[in-house]
Every structure is written in structure tokens, then in C-alpha cells.
Design an enzyme around this catalytic site. Structure first.
Site, PDB file in Angstrom:
ATOM      1  N   LYS A  96      -3.188 -11.018  11.878  1.00  0.00           N
ATOM      2  CA  LYS A  96      -3.471 -11.932  10.765  1.00  0.00           C
ATOM      3  C   LYS A  96      -3.110 -13.355  11.188  1.00  0.00           C
ATOM      4  O   LYS A  96      -2.069 -13.563  11.824  1.00  0.00           O
ATOM      5  CB  LYS A  96      -2.650 -11.542   9.533  1.00  0.00           C
ATOM      6  N   ASP A 130      -7.871 -10.018  11.075  1.00  0.00           N
ATOM      7  CA  ASP A 130      -7.990  -9.522   9.698  1.00  0.00           C
ATOM      8  C   ASP A 130      -8.285 -10.671   8.751  1.00  0.00           C
ATOM      9  O   ASP A 130      -7.992 -11.832   9.043  1.00  0.00           O
ATOM     10  CB  ASP A 130      -6.652  -8.894   9.244  1.00  0.00           C
ATOM     11  N   MET A 131      -8.837 -10.353   7.578  1.00  0.00           N
ATOM     12  CA  MET A 131      -9.061 -11.392   6.582  1.00  0.00           C
ATOM     13  C   MET A 131      -8.026 -11.253   5.472  1.00  0.00           C
ATOM     14  O   MET A 131      -7.782 -10.161   4.971  1.00  0.00           O
ATOM     15  CB  MET A 131     -10.479 -11.285   6.007  1.00  0.00           C
ATOM     16  N   ARG A 180     -15.982  -6.796  11.060  1.00  0.00           N
ATOM     17  CA  ARG A 180     -15.549  -5.600  10.321  1.00  0.00           C
ATOM     18  C   ARG A 180     -15.865  -5.877   8.842  1.00  0.00           C
ATOM     19  O   ARG A 180     -15.453  -6.903   8.314  1.00  0.00           O
ATOM     20  CB  ARG A 180     -14.052  -5.368  10.482  1.00  0.00           C
ATOM     21  N   LYS A 183     -14.075  -3.887   1.697  1.00  0.00           N
ATOM     22  CA  LYS A 183     -14.304  -4.321   0.309  1.00  0.00           C
ATOM     23  C   LYS A 183     -13.409  -5.508  -0.047  1.00  0.00           C
ATOM     24  O   LYS A 183     -13.797  -6.380  -0.805  1.00  0.00           O
ATOM     25  CB  LYS A 183     -14.040  -3.155  -0.651  1.00  0.00           C
ATOM     26  N   GLY A 184     -12.182  -5.524   0.466  1.00  0.00           N
ATOM     27  CA  GLY A 184     -11.245  -6.614   0.136  1.00  0.00           C
ATOM     28  C   GLY A 184     -10.055  -6.071  -0.629  1.00  0.00           C
ATOM     29  O   GLY A 184     -10.215  -5.281  -1.557  1.00  0.00           O
ATOM     30  N   ALA A 185      -8.840  -6.499  -0.227  1.00  0.00           N
ATOM     31  CA  ALA A 185      -7.620  -5.863  -0.738  1.00  0.00           C
ATOM     32  C   ALA A 185      -6.704  -6.794  -1.523  1.00  0.00           C
ATOM     33  O   ALA A 185      -5.618  -6.375  -1.905  1.00  0.00           O
ATOM     34  CB  ALA A 185      -6.855  -5.263   0.454  1.00  0.00           C
ATOM     35  N   THR A 222     -14.326   1.626   5.542  1.00  0.00           N
ATOM     36  CA  THR A 222     -14.274   2.137   4.171  1.00  0.00           C
ATOM     37  C   THR A 222     -13.906   3.621   4.184  1.00  0.00           C
ATOM     38  O   THR A 222     -14.130   4.311   5.179  1.00  0.00           O
ATOM     39  CB  THR A 222     -15.640   1.959   3.466  1.00  0.00           C
ATOM     40  N   HIS A 223     -13.338   4.070   3.040  1.00  0.00           N
ATOM     41  CA  HIS A 223     -13.109   5.512   2.863  1.00  0.00           C
ATOM     42  C   HIS A 223     -14.014   6.032   1.763  1.00  0.00           C
ATOM     43  O   HIS A 223     -13.860   7.153   1.299  1.00  0.00           O
ATOM     44  CB  HIS A 223     -11.654   5.787   2.472  1.00  0.00           C
ATOM     45  N   ARG A 284      -0.241  -3.093  -0.911  1.00  0.00           N
ATOM     46  CA  ARG A 284      -1.703  -3.153  -1.066  1.00  0.00           C
ATOM     47  C   ARG A 284      -2.303  -1.751  -1.043  1.00  0.00           C
ATOM     48  O   ARG A 284      -3.247  -1.457  -1.775  1.00  0.00           O
ATOM     49  CB  ARG A 284      -2.333  -4.036   0.026  1.00  0.00           C
TER      50      ARG A 284
HETATM   51  C1  LIG Z   1      -9.889  -0.356   9.011  1.00  0.00           C
HETATM   52  C2  LIG Z   1      -9.679  -1.174   7.776  1.00  0.00           C
HETATM   53  C3  LIG Z   1      -9.316  -2.496   7.900  1.00  0.00           C
HETATM   54  C4  LIG Z   1      -9.164  -3.287   6.770  1.00  0.00           C
HETATM   55  N1  LIG Z   1      -8.916  -4.628   6.896  1.00  0.00           N
HETATM   56  C5  LIG Z   1      -8.883  -5.407   5.802  1.00  0.00           C
HETATM   57  C6  LIG Z   1      -8.783  -6.808   5.906  1.00  0.00           C
HETATM   58  O1  LIG Z   1      -8.737  -7.391   6.988  1.00  0.00           O
HETATM   59  N2  LIG Z   1      -8.733  -7.541   4.757  1.00  0.00           N
HETATM   60  C7  LIG Z   1      -8.800  -6.945   3.518  1.00  0.00           C
HETATM   61  O2  LIG Z   1      -8.784  -7.656   2.511  1.00  0.00           O
HETATM   62  N3  LIG Z   1      -8.876  -5.607   3.414  1.00  0.00           N
HETATM   63  C8  LIG Z   1      -8.923  -4.835   4.501  1.00  0.00           C
HETATM   64  N4  LIG Z   1      -9.037  -3.475   4.363  1.00  0.00           N
HETATM   65  C9  LIG Z   1      -8.840  -2.829   3.033  1.00  0.00           C
HETATM   66  C10 LIG Z   1     -10.126  -2.759   2.245  1.00  0.00           C
HETATM   67  O3  LIG Z   1     -10.517  -4.064   1.868  1.00  0.00           O
HETATM   68  C11 LIG Z   1      -9.971  -1.900   0.990  1.00  0.00           C
HETATM   69  O4  LIG Z   1      -8.972  -2.435   0.165  1.00  0.00           O
HETATM   70  C12 LIG Z   1      -9.631  -0.449   1.261  1.00  0.00           C
HETATM   71  O5  LIG Z   1     -10.260   0.018   2.413  1.00  0.00           O
HETATM   72  C13 LIG Z   1     -10.097   0.452   0.100  1.00  0.00           C
HETATM   73  O6  LIG Z   1     -11.474   0.335  -0.059  1.00  0.00           O
HETATM   74  P1  LIG Z   1     -12.519   1.521   0.250  1.00  0.00           P
HETATM   75  O7  LIG Z   1     -13.674   0.912   0.952  1.00  0.00           O
HETATM   76  O8  LIG Z   1     -11.855   2.632   0.933  1.00  0.00           O
HETATM   77  O9  LIG Z   1     -13.097   1.918  -1.182  1.00  0.00           O
HETATM   78  P2  LIG Z   1     -12.403   2.342  -2.541  1.00  0.00           P
HETATM   79  O10 LIG Z   1     -13.519   2.400  -3.531  1.00  0.00           O
HETATM   80  O11 LIG Z   1     -11.229   1.502  -2.851  1.00  0.00           O
HETATM   81  O12 LIG Z   1     -11.881   3.796  -2.233  1.00  0.00           O
HETATM   82  C14 LIG Z   1     -12.758   4.883  -1.978  1.00  0.00           C
HETATM   83  C15 LIG Z   1     -11.936   6.151  -1.857  1.00  0.00           C
HETATM   84  O13 LIG Z   1     -11.134   6.073  -0.680  1.00  0.00           O
HETATM   85  C16 LIG Z   1      -9.840   6.620  -0.897  1.00  0.00           C
HETATM   86  N5  LIG Z   1      -8.834   5.555  -0.770  1.00  0.00           N
HETATM   87  C17 LIG Z   1      -9.050   4.223  -0.644  1.00  0.00           C
HETATM   88  N6  LIG Z   1      -7.883   3.551  -0.480  1.00  0.00           N
HETATM   89  C18 LIG Z   1      -6.904   4.494  -0.526  1.00  0.00           C
HETATM   90  C19 LIG Z   1      -5.490   4.452  -0.420  1.00  0.00           C
HETATM   91  N7  LIG Z   1      -4.831   3.305  -0.236  1.00  0.00           N
HETATM   92  N8  LIG Z   1      -4.804   5.615  -0.518  1.00  0.00           N
HETATM   93  C20 LIG Z   1      -5.443   6.785  -0.678  1.00  0.00           C
HETATM   94  N9  LIG Z   1      -6.781   6.891  -0.783  1.00  0.00           N
HETATM   95  C21 LIG Z   1      -7.512   5.773  -0.702  1.00  0.00           C
HETATM   96  C22 LIG Z   1      -9.852   7.188  -2.292  1.00  0.00           C
HETATM   97  O14 LIG Z   1     -10.254   8.536  -2.184  1.00  0.00           O
HETATM   98  C23 LIG Z   1     -10.931   6.367  -2.980  1.00  0.00           C
HETATM   99  O15 LIG Z   1     -11.526   7.033  -4.065  1.00  0.00           O
HETATM  100  C24 LIG Z   1      -9.276  -2.684   5.481  1.00  0.00           C
HETATM  101  C25 LIG Z   1      -9.641  -1.362   5.365  1.00  0.00           C
HETATM  102  C26 LIG Z   1      -9.865  -0.610   6.481  1.00  0.00           C
HETATM  103  C27 LIG Z   1     -10.313   0.818   6.327  1.00  0.00           C
END
Ligand SMILES: Cc1cc2nc3c(=O)[nH]c(=O)nc-3n(C[C@H](O)[C@H](O)[C@H](O)COP(=O)(O)OP(=O)(O)OC[C@H]3O[C@@H](n4cnc5c(N)ncnc54)[C@H](O)[C@@H]3O)c2cc1C
Length: 302
Positions: A96, A130-131, A180, A183-185, A222-223, A284
Site C-alpha cells: 500500500k 493495492d488501492m 486487479r 469491489k472495494g473494501a 472476488t469470492h 475490513r
Molecule cells: C485478492 C484480493 C485483493 C484485494 N485488494 C483490495 C484492494 O486493494 N483494495 C480494496 O479496496 N479491496 C481489496 N479487496 C477486497 C475487495 O474489495 C472486497 O472487499 C472483498 O473481496 C469482498 O468482495 P467480494 O468480491 O468477495 O464480494 P462480496 O459480495 O462481498 O462477497 C461474496 C461472497 O464471498 C464471501 N466473502 C466475501 N468476503 C468475505 C469475508 N471477509 N469473509 C468470509 N466470506 C467472505 C461470502 O461468501 C460472500 O457472500 C481485495 C480482495 C481480494 C480477493
């Protein structure tokens, strides 16, 4: 409401001190953080590689306020690249910019980033910036673009929840930058970010469809099974090979899905955070899923 409270708490220094000095919460952080020492992160990375997953190691830290702390962070990143090479791991590194001194000065931070990217390139490796929150978006992109014009071993992250991201994707693709997509955290106001989840998801799919056929190697982070299914459909439709992009997921989140994608022949990279400054990252992760909070509360009081 819960999400906003947790994200607000993630900025509290006194709460951070209490949580990180408590043995129970420290143990619980291992659900999302490999450990406080580099050796623990290396062991976690080896396990991922053994399961045919790639890795991005993240030495945790953000918003440092002294040049000494920022230089210590830079040295830690240089060491990570050395260890990855010595251990022959299939891993790159994430960092970061506020950890490298962006709050002190953009020029100082840029110099620090340049030296880390030079080390990455000396090993034919790659650094992902990272953002962070939207206060830093424009500055982060500017610094990355300037460093990238001297050394291509760096890329950054785009957050689908920001209105500006479509423009940023176009801009960064014109520079051939690897992106990369996530969605944003962070906690963002409605003036800068879509407040509704369905709009964030729709924008995620739109940006993913811009990235995938662009001819550059991007990370789809994403997950969310719906985002993953949309990506797989888009790759088939645009004839983008499974080798030409990767899925990225966080350490400790949806390991079942990580393994399924590997079995299906996709490239999967696991983001492995480590270090003593794990509190904001941990908060987060709690904020992303209210069920996590209930799980931790139960374990804490038990
Ligand atoms: C490799 C990676 C790098 C990232 N880098 C950044 C970054 O640089 N800047 C930034 O702002 N964000 C970053 N993020 C975080 C991202 O922005 C999201 O906040 C996070 O990935 C949750 O979004 P989602 O796409 O999984 O969808 P969501 O709709 O939030 O989640 C989908 C499903 O995934 C599972 N899930 C998601 N999060 C969790 C959790 N914490 N615990 C358990 N289950 C979970 C759940 O089953 C959920 O229903 C990163 C994420 C990843 C995977």
C-alpha cells in the site's frame, strides 16, 4: 450499519491497541492473517503453491507518518522479494502506498516504490499496489503511472464501487497497466461510490468485460460466485484463454471455491497478509460479512 461501524472502528488507534495486545483476538486473526512473521507467511505460501495456487504476499501496514517507518516498510518489501526468490516460491507481492509514505510526500513515496519495483524486476517478479480509500485513488494512480513509465514490473487495483473506475480502467489500459479488479473494501460516501450492492456488482461485470479481452494479464479478485461465473462466460465468449488472466482470493476466504477453480484449470492467486499491523485489514474482513462478526464474538466469549 454493522459494516459502517466496523469500518469506522478500523481507524481507531486505541481499539487497535486493545485488540492487537489481546491473546484471544491475536489468535483469532489467524483466520485471515498468516501470522506476524515473514516465516509464517512463507509457510502459508508454500502450502498454497503445493496446492497449485499462486500467491501474493502482503506485508501489512498503512498510513505511516514518519520517514523512518516508511523506510522500514520498504526494506521489509525488499526482503520479501529476496525470500521469494531464495525459497523458489511462485509468488508476487502487494503493498500500500500509504505504507511507503504517501501521506508524507508523493515524491518520497515514488522513490521508495521505484526501489521496490527495481528489486521485483531483478527477479522477473511483480509488485501490485493495492488501492486504499478514495482520498488516495488519484494519487495512487499517478504514482503508479510514473513508476511504471520507468519500470513495467508494477500494476495496481481498481475498485468497482467507485464511479470514476471506468475512466481509470480506460486510462490505465492505455498505459498497458496490469489491473486487479475488486469491489472495494473502504467506507465511501455516495458522492464517490455506488451505495447499492447491485450497482457495484453491475459495474464489476462491466469493468471485468473491459479488462479480460484487453490483451494484458489481469487479476479478477472476488469470492462472489456470480462475478466468477460472469468472468468464465466472458472468457469463453471473447476467446480469452485460462492462462491469460487469474482469479484472486483472500487467504482464509472460500477455500472451497479456490480449490474448485484450480480443479477446473483456472489460475488462482491467494493474497496472503502478514505482519504486526494486522488490525485494519482484519476489521475490513469482519465488515465484509456480518456472519464473521458473530463467529468471532462467539469464539471470543467462549
Ligand atoms: C485478492 C484480493 C485483493 C484485494 N485488494 C483490495 C484492494 O486493494 N483494495 C480494496 O479496496 N479491496 C481489496 N479487496 C477486497 C475487495 O474489495 C472486497 O472487499 C472483498 O473481496 C469482498 O468482495 P467480494 O468480491 O468477495 O464480494 P462480496 O459480495 O462481498 O462477497 C461474496 C461472497 O464471498 C464471501 N466473502 C466475501 N468476503 C468475505 C469475508 N471477509 N469473509 C468470509 N466470506 C467472505 C461470502 O461468501 C460472500 O457472500 C481485495 C480482495 C481480494 C480477493
Amino acid at each position: 450499519m454493522i459494516r459502517s461501524t466496523l469500518l469506522k472502528l478500523s481507524e481507531s488507534k486505541s481499539f487497535a491497541r486493545w485488540v492487537t495486545s489481546n491473546n484471544t483476538t491475536r489468535r483469532m486473526s489467524h483466520r485471515f492473517v498468516a501470522g506476524e512473521a515473514l516465516d509464517e507467511a512463507i509457510a502459508a505460501a508454500r502450502e498454497c503453491n503445493d496446492q497449485r495456487m499462486l500467491v501474493s504476499l502482503d506485508y501489512l501496514g498503512e498510513n505511516v507518518s514518519t520517514t523512518e517507518d516508511a523506510q522500514r516498510a520498504r526494506d521489509a518489501f525488499l526482503e520479501v522479494f529476496d525470500r521469494i526468490a531464495a525459497e523458489r516460491l511462485d509468488a508476487n507481492v502487494s503493498c500500500k502506498l500509504t505504507q511507503l509514505g504517501l501521506d508524507i510526500s508523493a515524491e518520497f513515496c515514488e522513490g521508495q516504490l521505484l526501489s521496490i519495483v527495481a528489486r521485483a524486476r531483478s527477479y522477473s517478479n511483480f509488485l501490485r499496489v493495492d488501492m486504499e480509500g478514495s482520498l488516495y485513488t488519484a494519487r495512487t494512480i499517478d504514482v503508479v503511472k510514473r513508476v511504471r513509465s520507468q519500470n513495467p514490473a508494477v500494476g495496481t487495483v481498481i475498485q468497482a464501487y467507485l464511479y470514476r473506475s471506468e475512466q481509470d480502467v480506460q486510462d490505465l489500459l492505455a498505459y498497458g497497466c496490469r489491473i486487479r479488479l475488486c469491489k472495494g473494501a473502504y467506507k465511501e460516501p455516495p458522492e464517490v461510490a455506488f451505495p447499492r450492492k447491485q450497482d457495484v456488482d453491475a459495474n464489476y461485470v462491466k469493468l471485468m468485460r473491459m479488462l479480460l479481452p484487453s490483451g494484458f494479464y489481469h487479476g479478477i479478485a472476488t469470492h462472489d460466485p456470480r462475478m466468477i461465473a460472469a468472468t468464465i462466460r466472458c472468457a469463453a465468449e471473447k476467446k480469452v484463454s485460462k492462462q491469460d488472466f487469474e482469479f484472486q482470493m483472500l487467504y482464509g476466504v472460500r477455500t472451497d471455491l479456490q480449490q474448485q477453480l484450480v480443479r477446473d484449470g483456472f489460475r488462482v492467486r491467494i493474497y496472503i497478509p502478514y505482519g504486526q499491523d494486522w488490525f485494519p485489514y482484519f476489521m475490513r474482513r469482519l465488515a465484509e460479512r456480518p456472519a464473521n462478526l458473530a463467529f468471532f464474538a462467539r469464539n471470543f466469549f467462549r
